[in-house]
Design a protein around this motif. Structure first.
Motif, PDB file in Angstrom:
ATOM      1  N   ARG A 122     -64.343  -4.906 -11.937  1.00 17.91           N
ATOM      2  CA  ARG A 122     -63.392  -4.414 -10.954  1.00 17.91           C
ATOM      3  C   ARG A 122     -63.316  -5.432  -9.816  1.00 17.91           C
ATOM      4  N   ILE A 123     -62.205  -6.125  -9.716  1.00 16.79           N
ATOM      5  CA  ILE A 123     -62.065  -7.170  -8.711  1.00 16.79           C
ATOM      6  C   ILE A 123     -60.882  -6.839  -7.799  1.00 16.79           C
ATOM      7  N   GLY A 124     -61.143  -6.816  -6.504  1.00 14.38           N
ATOM      8  CA  GLY A 124     -60.100  -6.490  -5.549  1.00 14.38           C
ATOM      9  C   GLY A 124     -59.877  -7.591  -4.537  1.00 14.38           C
ATOM     10  N   ALA A 125     -60.776  -7.684  -3.553  1.00 16.32           N
ATOM     11  CA  ALA A 125     -60.587  -8.608  -2.435  1.00 16.32           C
ATOM     12  C   ALA A 125     -60.455 -10.056  -2.893  1.00 16.32           C
ATOM     13  N   PHE A 126     -61.225 -10.444  -3.893  1.00 22.81           N
ATOM     14  CA  PHE A 126     -61.181 -11.837  -4.351  1.00 22.81           C
ATOM     15  C   PHE A 126     -59.794 -12.220  -4.847  1.00 22.81           C
ATOM     16  N   LEU A 127     -59.045 -11.274  -5.414  1.00 20.33           N
ATOM     17  CA  LEU A 127     -57.695 -11.581  -5.877  1.00 20.33           C
ATOM     18  C   LEU A 127     -56.810 -12.054  -4.732  1.00 20.33           C
ATOM     19  N   SER A 128     -57.062 -11.527  -3.545  1.00 21.50           N
ATOM     20  CA  SER A 128     -56.290 -11.918  -2.362  1.00 21.50           C
ATOM     21  C   SER A 128     -56.900 -13.102  -1.634  1.00 21.50           C
ATOM     22  N   GLY A 129     -57.921 -13.710  -2.239  1.00 19.24           N
ATOM     23  CA  GLY A 129     -58.557 -14.859  -1.597  1.00 19.24           C
ATOM     24  C   GLY A 129     -59.438 -14.475  -0.433  1.00 19.24           C
ATOM     25  N   ALA A 161     -63.053 -13.733   0.764  1.00 23.09           N
ATOM     26  CA  ALA A 161     -64.414 -14.037   0.320  1.00 23.09           C
ATOM     27  C   ALA A 161     -65.409 -13.054   0.919  1.00 23.09           C
ATOM     28  N   PRO A 162     -66.651 -13.039   0.395  1.00 23.18           N
ATOM     29  CA  PRO A 162     -67.633 -12.061   0.863  1.00 23.18           C
ATOM     30  C   PRO A 162     -68.244 -12.366   2.219  1.00 23.18           C
ATOM     31  N   GLY A 163     -68.079 -13.581   2.714  1.00 24.78           N
ATOM     32  CA  GLY A 163     -68.652 -13.918   4.012  1.00 24.78           C
ATOM     33  C   GLY A 163     -70.055 -14.471   3.912  1.00 24.78           C
ATOM     34  N   SER A 164     -70.783 -14.360   5.017  1.00 21.78           N
ATOM     35  CA  SER A 164     -72.146 -14.895   5.094  1.00 21.78           C
ATOM     36  C   SER A 164     -72.162 -16.381   4.751  1.00 21.78           C
ATOM     37  N   GLY A 165     -71.181 -17.093   5.289  1.00 19.50           N
ATOM     38  CA  GLY A 165     -71.109 -18.529   5.084  1.00 19.50           C
ATOM     39  C   GLY A 165     -70.418 -18.954   3.812  1.00 19.50           C
ATOM     40  N   ARG A 166     -69.898 -17.992   3.073  1.00 18.35           N
ATOM     41  CA  ARG A 166     -69.243 -18.293   1.799  1.00 18.35           C
ATOM     42  C   ARG A 166     -67.764 -17.957   1.914  1.00 18.35           C
ATOM     43  N   GLY A 167     -66.926 -18.996   1.921  1.00 17.27           N
ATOM     44  CA  GLY A 167     -65.503 -18.806   2.084  1.00 17.27           C
ATOM     45  C   GLY A 167     -64.751 -18.910   0.778  1.00 17.27           C
ATOM     46  N   PRO A 168     -63.422 -18.657   0.796  1.00 15.51           N
ATOM     47  CA  PRO A 168     -62.635 -18.684  -0.443  1.00 15.51           C
ATOM     48  C   PRO A 168     -62.652 -20.028  -1.144  1.00 15.51           C
ATOM     49  N   ALA A 169     -62.691 -21.132  -0.379  1.00 15.63           N
ATOM     50  CA  ALA A 169     -62.710 -22.458  -1.012  1.00 15.63           C
ATOM     51  C   ALA A 169     -63.962 -22.643  -1.858  1.00 15.63           C
ATOM     52  N   ASP A 170     -65.060 -22.016  -1.449  1.00  9.47           N
ATOM     53  CA  ASP A 170     -66.300 -22.111  -2.222  1.00  9.47           C
ATOM     54  C   ASP A 170     -66.181 -21.397  -3.569  1.00  9.47           C
ATOM     55  N   LEU A 171     -65.204 -20.498  -3.668  1.00  5.86           N
ATOM     56  CA  LEU A 171     -65.010 -19.726  -4.892  1.00  5.86           C
ATOM     57  C   LEU A 171     -63.832 -20.247  -5.713  1.00  5.86           C
ATOM     58  N   GLY A 172     -63.177 -21.282  -5.229  1.00  8.72           N
ATOM     59  CA  GLY A 172     -61.997 -21.789  -5.915  1.00  8.72           C
ATOM     60  C   GLY A 172     -60.787 -20.893  -5.745  1.00  8.72           C
ATOM     61  N   LEU A 173     -60.742 -20.133  -4.637  1.00  3.99           N
ATOM     62  CA  LEU A 173     -59.654 -19.201  -4.379  1.00  3.99           C
ATOM     63  C   LEU A 173     -58.869 -19.625  -3.144  1.00  3.99           C
ATOM     64  N   ARG A 174     -57.650 -19.079  -3.020  1.00  6.41           N
ATOM     65  CA  ARG A 174     -56.804 -19.414  -1.881  1.00  6.41           C
ATOM     66  C   ARG A 174     -56.368 -18.129  -1.184  1.00  6.41           C
ATOM     67  N   PRO A 175     -56.492 -18.065   0.148  1.00  5.33           N
ATOM     68  CA  PRO A 175     -56.024 -16.875   0.865  1.00  5.33           C
ATOM     69  C   PRO A 175     -54.544 -16.616   0.608  1.00  5.33           C
ATOM     70  N   VAL A 176     -54.211 -15.361   0.383  1.00  2.00           N
ATOM     71  CA  VAL A 176     -52.840 -14.985   0.029  1.00  2.00           C
ATOM     72  C   VAL A 176     -52.015 -14.640   1.263  1.00  2.00           C
ATOM     73  N   MET A 177     -52.656 -14.118   2.307  1.00  2.00           N
ATOM     74  CA  MET A 177     -51.911 -13.658   3.484  1.00  2.00           C
ATOM     75  C   MET A 177     -52.031 -14.627   4.655  1.00  2.00           C
ATOM     76  N   THR A 178     -50.894 -14.853   5.321  1.00  2.00           N
ATOM     77  CA  THR A 178     -50.859 -15.543   6.607  1.00  2.00           C
ATOM     78  C   THR A 178     -50.243 -14.602   7.628  1.00  2.00           C
ATOM     79  N   LEU A 179     -50.932 -14.352   8.731  1.00  6.52           N
ATOM     80  CA  LEU A 179     -50.462 -13.419   9.757  1.00  6.52           C
ATOM     81  C   LEU A 179     -49.977 -14.198  10.973  1.00  6.52           C
ATOM     82  N   THR A 180     -48.736 -13.942  11.380  1.00 10.34           N
ATOM     83  CA  THR A 180     -48.143 -14.632  12.533  1.00 10.34           C
ATOM     84  C   THR A 180     -47.532 -13.632  13.505  1.00 10.34           C
ATOM     85  N   ALA A 181     -47.421 -14.067  14.756  1.00  3.75           N
ATOM     86  CA  ALA A 181     -46.774 -13.261  15.790  1.00  3.75           C
ATOM     87  C   ALA A 181     -46.127 -14.201  16.801  1.00  3.75           C
ATOM     88  N   GLU A 182     -44.989 -13.794  17.339  1.00  2.00           N
ATOM     89  CA  GLU A 182     -44.268 -14.621  18.299  1.00  2.00           C
ATOM     90  C   GLU A 182     -44.752 -14.377  19.727  1.00  2.00           C
TER      91      GLU A 182
END
Length: 351
Positions: free
Chosen positions: A222-229, A231-252
């Motif tokens: 069962r995989i959820g968060a990893f699909l969206s790029g 990562a679990p944290g604690s110094g381990r980011g999506p790049a360490d898993l070969g994943l790319r963040p799916v969401m970019t949040l912007t505001a004017e």
């Protein structure tokens, strides 16, 4: 300060999502990948995410609550949808009628599903949950034989079909997880002996364990968060898993005064007050978040101009903070930050 604002935007990169699905499916092969899409696909939006998952051949979806599972099956006839959070308010008649796979945590839940099956006039699909130490639902080893015996009796009566046996890992330590994996297999072996009719689907691992431990993959993961790029944290980011963040949040920027620049996003959009002290990317530089109000957020940027766009998080292509960076600074996890975003944040799809 003006109260007018342009709604913040969460841009969903379907190309990144597609790449993550393929990478994770390859990683866990030959186990089946169940895509967990609870909390409106972790705040990314089912409308944006579900078509990509279906196009990539995902057939199993985890939704947490039965109503969301019914929604998935209405959108994707022929798919399988698994829901394991059955409350007193859950419409089990609708879930059984739609063919939802239901996670059974205890005898009371089992009896409710059996009653719904009788009312619907069709056998329910169920997965029996054994508690292997997380204590977040499931039947203990002491009550397992009784639960399985009742399920076996209902199966022989044509009221349900036991599709699988599952658990949740505590992920407190490798040793604890190894013990939990062994307990799951012992419980599944006992259930299969009592039920007869061949093996049932075993699923143990969520994102982190599915990625790291081959012995935790069993027949399905069962995989959820990893699909969206995410990562679990604690110094381990999506790049360490070969994943790319799916969401970019912007505001004017909606206003500028002597205090700084006011962004058109705030607490009512789901932004946490703990974001104070973190940074955003604005005008090509990192700017400190000074205050989070209900509708706006003040950042240290007196040189900004109304209409400038700040990036709160993204894949770091332009030097913006990543979701993982913010989660670590705020003492939380990435899932909380994205799942909190309200419908006031407009979702925009690219890729």
């Amino acid at each position: 300060m003006s109260t007018e604002r342009t709604d913040p935007v969460a841009t969903i990169d379907r190309a990144a999502l597609r790449a993550n699905v393929r990478a994770l499916r390859d990683r866990v092969h030959p186990a089946t990948l169940m895509a967990v899409i609870k909390d409106d696909a972790y705040g990314h939006g089912l409308d944006a995410v579900l078509p990509v998952l279906a196009e990539e051949g995902i057939e199993w979806f985890g939704t947490l609550d039965p109503a969301a599972a019914v929604d998935v099956l209405e959108r994707l006839p022929g798919a399988r949808a698994f829901a394991w959070h059955l409350t007193a308010d859950s419409d089990l008649d609708a879930a059984v009628g739609a063919g939802v796979d239901l996670g059974i945590t205890d005898r009371a839940a089992l009896e409710r599903v059996i009653a719904a099956s009788a009312a619907a006039g069709r056998p329910a699909r169920v997965h029996l949950q054994v508690d292997t130490g997380l204590h977040r639902g499931g039947t203990s080893s002491a009550g397992w034989a009784t639960l399985v015996a009742r399920a076996a009796d209902a199966e022989r009566s044509g009221l349900l079909r036991v599709e699988g046996v599952f658990t949740h890992l505590a992920e407190a330590s490798d040793d604890d997880d190894s013990r939990a994996i062994a307990e799951l297999h012992e419980a599944a072996d006992a259930a299969e002996r009592a039920l007869g009719g061949g093996p049932r689907i075993r699923h143990i691992a969520a994102s982190a364990a599915a990625f790291d431990r081959e012995d935790a993959r069993a027949a399905m993961v069962r995989i959820g968060a990893f699909l969206s790029g995410i990562a679990p944290g604690s110094g381990r980011g999506p790049a360490d898993l070969g994943l790319r963040p799916v969401m970019t949040l912007t505001a004017e920027v909606v206003s500028v005064d002597e205090s700084g620049a006011w962004l058109g996003i705030g607490g009512r959009d789901g932004l946490l007050r703990r974001a104070e002290g973190t940074t955003v990317l604005l005008g090509g530089a990192r700017r400190r978040v000074l205050r989070v109000e209900p509708l706006t957020t003040l950042v240290d940027a007196v040189d900004a101009t109304v209409g400038d766009v700040a990036v709160l998080w993204g894949p770091a292509d332009r030097g913006e903070p990543t979701l993982q960076e913010l989660a670590d600074q705020m003492g939380t996890i990435g899932e909380e930050l994205v799942a909190r975003l309200t419908p006031r944040v407009r979702r925009r799809v690219t890729g």
